[in-house]
Design an enzyme around this catalytic site. Structure first.
Site, mmCIF file in Angstrom:
data_model
loop_
_atom_site.group_PDB
_atom_site.id
_atom_site.type_symbol
_atom_site.label_atom_id
_atom_site.label_comp_id
_atom_site.label_asym_id
_atom_site.label_seq_id
_atom_site.Cartn_x
_atom_site.Cartn_y
_atom_site.Cartn_z
ATOM 1 N N THR A 41 -13.667 16.144 -52.181
ATOM 2 C CA THR A 41 -12.239 16.370 -52.427
ATOM 3 C C THR A 41 -11.438 15.105 -52.166
ATOM 4 O O THR A 41 -10.558 14.732 -52.949
ATOM 5 C CB THR A 41 -11.709 17.503 -51.525
ATOM 6 O OG1 THR A 41 -12.574 18.612 -51.610
ATOM 7 C CG2 THR A 41 -10.311 17.912 -51.941
ATOM 8 N N THR A 42 -11.738 14.429 -51.051
ATOM 9 C CA THR A 42 -11.067 13.178 -50.729
ATOM 10 C C THR A 42 -11.352 12.116 -51.784
ATOM 11 O O THR A 42 -10.590 11.170 -51.944
ATOM 12 C CB THR A 42 -11.492 12.695 -49.331
ATOM 13 O OG1 THR A 42 -11.215 13.730 -48.388
ATOM 14 C CG2 THR A 42 -10.753 11.444 -48.902
ATOM 15 N N TYR A 74 -11.075 29.581 -57.168
ATOM 16 C CA TYR A 74 -10.305 30.281 -58.201
ATOM 17 C C TYR A 74 -10.899 31.632 -58.598
ATOM 18 O O TYR A 74 -10.179 32.614 -58.699
ATOM 19 C CB TYR A 74 -10.087 29.419 -59.459
ATOM 20 C CG TYR A 74 -9.113 30.053 -60.428
ATOM 21 C CD1 TYR A 74 -7.743 30.022 -60.181
ATOM 22 C CD2 TYR A 74 -9.561 30.715 -61.572
ATOM 23 C CE1 TYR A 74 -6.848 30.631 -61.039
ATOM 24 C CE2 TYR A 74 -8.673 31.327 -62.437
ATOM 25 C CZ TYR A 74 -7.312 31.282 -62.172
ATOM 26 O OH TYR A 74 -6.425 31.896 -63.008
ATOM 27 N N TYR A 97 -19.982 24.053 -47.968
ATOM 28 C CA TYR A 97 -18.627 23.625 -47.609
ATOM 29 C C TYR A 97 -17.699 24.820 -47.699
ATOM 30 O O TYR A 97 -17.491 25.379 -48.775
ATOM 31 C CB TYR A 97 -18.174 22.505 -48.551
ATOM 32 C CG TYR A 97 -16.810 21.915 -48.246
ATOM 33 C CD1 TYR A 97 -16.171 22.093 -47.015
ATOM 34 C CD2 TYR A 97 -16.162 21.138 -49.197
ATOM 35 C CE1 TYR A 97 -14.927 21.536 -46.750
ATOM 36 C CE2 TYR A 97 -14.919 20.571 -48.940
ATOM 37 C CZ TYR A 97 -14.307 20.768 -47.724
ATOM 38 O OH TYR A 97 -13.078 20.219 -47.477
ATOM 39 N N ARG A 130 -8.318 25.713 -49.555
ATOM 40 C CA ARG A 130 -8.342 25.210 -50.925
ATOM 41 C C ARG A 130 -9.010 26.187 -51.888
ATOM 42 O O ARG A 130 -8.653 26.238 -53.067
ATOM 43 C CB ARG A 130 -9.089 23.870 -50.999
ATOM 44 C CG ARG A 130 -8.271 22.672 -50.510
ATOM 45 C CD ARG A 130 -9.029 21.373 -50.763
ATOM 46 N NE ARG A 130 -8.300 20.210 -50.264
ATOM 47 C CZ ARG A 130 -7.528 19.422 -51.000
ATOM 48 N NH1 ARG A 130 -7.335 19.705 -52.285
ATOM 49 N NH2 ARG A 130 -6.929 18.372 -50.473
ATOM 50 N N LYS A 143 -20.179 22.314 -43.691
ATOM 51 C CA LYS A 143 -18.914 21.680 -43.337
ATOM 52 C C LYS A 143 -17.914 22.810 -43.203
ATOM 53 O O LYS A 143 -17.558 23.460 -44.185
ATOM 54 C CB LYS A 143 -18.480 20.690 -44.420
ATOM 55 C CG LYS A 143 -17.127 20.033 -44.151
ATOM 56 C CD LYS A 143 -16.708 19.111 -45.300
ATOM 57 C CE LYS A 143 -15.354 18.479 -45.009
ATOM 58 N NZ LYS A 143 -14.877 17.623 -46.139
ATOM 59 N N ILE A 202 -17.573 15.645 -41.050
ATOM 60 C CA ILE A 202 -17.468 15.052 -42.386
ATOM 61 C C ILE A 202 -16.008 14.659 -42.502
ATOM 62 O O ILE A 202 -15.131 15.503 -42.628
ATOM 63 C CB ILE A 202 -17.940 16.022 -43.477
ATOM 64 C CG1 ILE A 202 -19.430 16.327 -43.254
ATOM 65 C CG2 ILE A 202 -17.701 15.423 -44.861
ATOM 66 C CD1 ILE A 202 -20.046 17.272 -44.268
#
Length: 296
Positions: A48-49, A111, A137, A142, A166, A208
């Site tokens: 994502t980062t 989603y 994750y 999100r 994570k 992380i």
């Protein structure tokens, strides 16, 4: 403490872009080596980062190849492969593993809001399709859906190559249950820099990390102090860096991470829409925080 398979400090690496917002592969290679020099054990590429939602699969493959080439065995290279379609995720994971990465990470599908059984089947399919270590994750902030402890533990027990999670749910009872009941060799990483020590107190192994893009040495010191048993020093170091850990998230990540890198003289370019560059006001506030914690 036993050293985890993938290490304790794993930066979620930013993705550098050039002035046309195309991949800047030489800069990505420089960042990967900079992170290794800063004490990182593994490097997670295009998370994502790293603006994964706006980097298409073919470009991700180029990025993974470039980082693998630059790292050249000095650290483990992990690839973010998760998507909200199971079939696409499995196919992409297979292609990525053929490049020679050391493992992959896959996020809870976003989603489409799958039930827990759907999550179990999704991650089982990814793990069953490859022979590399898999990191789960969980970030309901999100993805909307929270992967419950029972589902994580079921995956950890049933899939030999699912080796870590994570955890960024902020659900402390859930994280504690995973730490307490996970099979031997399964690692829990903090998905939030500022929660690293709290999760390590519960039995987690490290982080992380977002802030490691900017100052990896500082996160290394915090983790090493904790592992060495000097918790007082670990918390002292963490408290000094905490304002920047929080400050980087005053707007959507990774806007301020890229701005922080620009401020320290390691410009990695702008961001692809719908993300936007930091405003002058955000930059000024960030610079002040960086000066206060001794990064700038």
């Amino acid at each position: 403490m036993t050293e985890p398979l993938l290490g304790r400090l794993i930066p979620a690496m930013i993705t550098p872009f050039d002035k046309d917002l195309e991949l800047d592969l030489p800069r990505a290679q420089e960042q990967a080596l900079r992170l290794i020099d800063g004490g990182c054990d593994s490097i997670l590429v295009c998370p994502t980062t790293g603006e994964c939602p706006t980097v298409i699969y073919s470009a991700k493959m180029k990025l993974f190849r470039a980082v693998i080439e630059a790292v050249d065995g000095k650290a483990k290279v992990l690839a973010n492969v998760g998507d909200n379609c199971t079939a696409d995720s499995v196919e992409f994971a297979r292609k990525v593993c053929a490049l020679g990465v050391d493992g992959v990470m896959a996020v809870v599908p976003y989603y489409n809001k799958p039930p827990q059984e759907g999550l179990y089947r999704h991650f089982s399919a990814i793990a069953g399709g490859i022979d590399k270590p898999v990191i789960l994750y969980n970030i309901p902030g999100r993805c909307v859906t929270n992967m419950e402890a029972e589902t994580t533990l079921r995956l950890a027990r049933d899939c030999d190559n699912i080796v870590a999670i994570k955890e960024a749910s902020g659900k402390w009872d859930q994280i504690k249950q995973i730490c307490d009941e996970a099979p031997e060799g399964f690692s829990v990483y903090s998905g939030d820099d500022d929660a690293t020590l709290k999760i390590m107190e519960l039995g987690g192994v490290g982080v992380i990390s977002t802030i490691a893009n900017v100052c990896p040495q500082r996160m290394r010191q915090i983790i090493d102090a904790f592992v060495a048993g000097d918790k007082e020093r670990a918390y002292e170091l963490n408290e000094k860096l905490s304002p920047l850990m929080k400050g980087l998230f005053k707007t959507t990540n990774p806007i301020l991470v890229k701005e922080a890198l620009r401020l320290i003289g390691f410009d990695c370019g702008g961001l692809r829409l719908p993300l936007i560059d930091a405003t002058p006001e955000q930059s000024a506030e960030l610079a002040q925080t960086m000066r206060e914690v001794g990064v700038l």
